[in-house]
Design a protein around this motif. Structure first.
Motif, PDB file in Angstrom:
ATOM      1  N   LEU A  77       0.828  -1.205   0.000  1.00 51.30           N
ATOM      2  CA  LEU A  77       0.000   0.000   0.000  1.00 51.30           C
ATOM      3  C   LEU A  77       0.862   1.255   0.000  1.00 51.30           C
ATOM      4  O   LEU A  77       0.594   2.208  -0.739  1.00 51.30           O
ATOM      5  CB  LEU A  77      -0.941  -0.007   1.203  1.00 51.30           C
ATOM      6  N   SER A  78       1.934   1.256   0.793  1.00 54.14           N
ATOM      7  CA  SER A  78       2.806   2.432   0.816  1.00 54.14           C
ATOM      8  C   SER A  78       3.514   2.615  -0.523  1.00 54.14           C
ATOM      9  O   SER A  78       3.658   3.740  -1.001  1.00 54.14           O
ATOM     10  CB  SER A  78       3.815   2.350   1.963  1.00 54.14           C
ATOM     11  N   LEU A  81       0.905   4.000  -2.981  1.00 53.90           N
ATOM     12  CA  LEU A  81       0.681   5.432  -2.753  1.00 53.90           C
ATOM     13  C   LEU A  81       1.866   6.252  -3.242  1.00 53.90           C
ATOM     14  O   LEU A  81       1.700   7.332  -3.810  1.00 53.90           O
ATOM     15  CB  LEU A  81       0.422   5.699  -1.268  1.00 53.90           C
ATOM     16  N   ALA A  84       1.692   6.445  -6.962  1.00 56.83           N
ATOM     17  CA  ALA A  84       0.649   7.411  -7.328  1.00 56.83           C
ATOM     18  C   ALA A  84       1.164   8.842  -7.189  1.00 56.83           C
ATOM     19  O   ALA A  84       0.863   9.699  -8.030  1.00 56.83           O
ATOM     20  CB  ALA A  84      -0.586   7.202  -6.463  1.00 56.83           C
ATOM     21  N   MET A  85       1.955   9.098  -6.149  1.00 56.93           N
ATOM     22  CA  MET A  85       2.529  10.440  -5.984  1.00 56.93           C
ATOM     23  C   MET A  85       3.502  10.763  -7.109  1.00 56.93           C
ATOM     24  O   MET A  85       3.565  11.897  -7.560  1.00 56.93           O
ATOM     25  CB  MET A  85       3.244  10.551  -4.636  1.00 56.93           C
ATOM     26  N   GLU A  94      -4.109  15.000   0.226  1.00 55.26           N
ATOM     27  CA  GLU A  94      -4.673  13.774   0.798  1.00 55.26           C
ATOM     28  C   GLU A  94      -3.826  12.553   0.453  1.00 55.26           C
ATOM     29  O   GLU A  94      -3.685  11.624   1.250  1.00 55.26           O
ATOM     30  CB  GLU A  94      -6.126  13.559   0.344  1.00 55.26           C
ATOM     31  N   LEU A  95      -3.215  12.566  -0.708  1.00 53.78           N
ATOM     32  CA  LEU A  95      -2.324  11.475  -1.116  1.00 53.78           C
ATOM     33  C   LEU A  95      -1.043  11.492  -0.281  1.00 53.78           C
ATOM     34  O   LEU A  95      -0.574  10.446   0.173  1.00 53.78           O
ATOM     35  CB  LEU A  95      -2.007  11.608  -2.606  1.00 53.78           C
ATOM     36  N   ALA A  98      -1.938  10.298   3.290  1.00 49.39           N
ATOM     37  CA  ALA A  98      -2.163   8.847   3.312  1.00 49.39           C
ATOM     38  C   ALA A  98      -0.839   8.096   3.197  1.00 49.39           C
ATOM     39  O   ALA A  98      -0.603   7.112   3.913  1.00 49.39           O
ATOM     40  CB  ALA A  98      -3.103   8.437   2.179  1.00 49.39           C
ATOM     41  N   PHE A  99       0.038   8.564   2.317  1.00 50.62           N
ATOM     42  CA  PHE A  99       1.345   7.937   2.145  1.00 50.62           C
ATOM     43  C   PHE A  99       2.136   7.948   3.450  1.00 50.62           C
ATOM     44  O   PHE A  99       2.656   6.915   3.888  1.00 50.62           O
ATOM     45  CB  PHE A  99       2.126   8.665   1.038  1.00 50.62           C
ATOM     46  N   VAL A 102       0.551   5.619   6.216  1.00 51.00           N
ATOM     47  CA  VAL A 102       0.818   4.194   5.999  1.00 51.00           C
ATOM     48  C   VAL A 102       2.293   3.882   6.264  1.00 51.00           C
ATOM     49  O   VAL A 102       2.625   2.863   6.883  1.00 51.00           O
ATOM     50  CB  VAL A 102       0.397   3.761   4.570  1.00 51.00           C
TER      51      VAL A 102
END
Length: 180
Positions: A77-78, A81, A84-85, A94-95, A98-99, A102
């Motif tokens: 998950l990390s 994320l 995605a960044m 928010e990203l 969240a990163f 986690v």
């Protein structure tokens, strides 16, 4: 342990500030900032747990059901994320939150089940992680001194970790991952 954790936390904080300011330009710089932030955040919370165990604040190892599966899910998950960044650019708060959440939880969850006798090896490993994170953030900042210092600390920590694990007659994987 706590001193080392502060180095990892500082590397993660540098990346967070660069993301917040929007100064991590380019895919390579963003990727190195993300990797440094991930390693630094894991090293920070993991080192804080190691310190708490060595000081007697945490007196026992805490294991989750399916501990290794939880570790893998949090790690994936990390990484997802972080990717995605890199793809979207680090402009979405928010990203970023969240990163970092986690990544910080990953450091806690990975370190909590490790027993006291293995803690010196884990601290040495987190020392190597901190060096890598500092080196990556040195590249992000364009600071050769941070790059060189990070590489030296990372290499020394890696060698020390290998030597300590060998002296204990245990592979590093048995120290980090709960046997099934």
């Amino acid at each position: 342990a706590i001193y080392n954790g502060m180095g990892g936390g500082a590397a993660a904080a540098i990346a967070a500030v660069e993301f917040a300011r929007g100064d991590a330009h380019g895919v390579m710089t963003t990727a190195l900032a993300v990797v440094g932030a991930l390693i630094g955040a894991v090293s920070f919370t993991g080192s804080c747990v190691a310190w708490a165990k060595l000081q007697g604040v945490l007196k026992k190892a805490y294991r989750l059901p399916a501990q290794n599966a939880v570790n893998v899910v949090l790690a994936l998950l990390s990484v997802a994320l972080g990717v995605a960044m890199i793809i979207m650019g680090p402009s979405r708060p928010e990203l970023i939150l969240a990163f970092f959440f986690v990544a910080l939880v990953l450091g806690l969850i990975v370190t909590l089940p490790i027993g006291g006798a293995d803690m010196p090896v884990v601290i040495s490993l987190f020392n190597a992680f901190t060096g890598l994170a500092v080196g990556f953030e040195g590249y992000v900042l364009g600071n050769p001194a941070l790059i060189i210092a990070g590489i030296v600390v990372g290499a020394a920590g890696t060698l020390l970790t290998q030597l300590m694990a060998k002296a204990m007659n245990r592979p590093i994987s048995n120290i980090l991952f709960t046997p099934m």
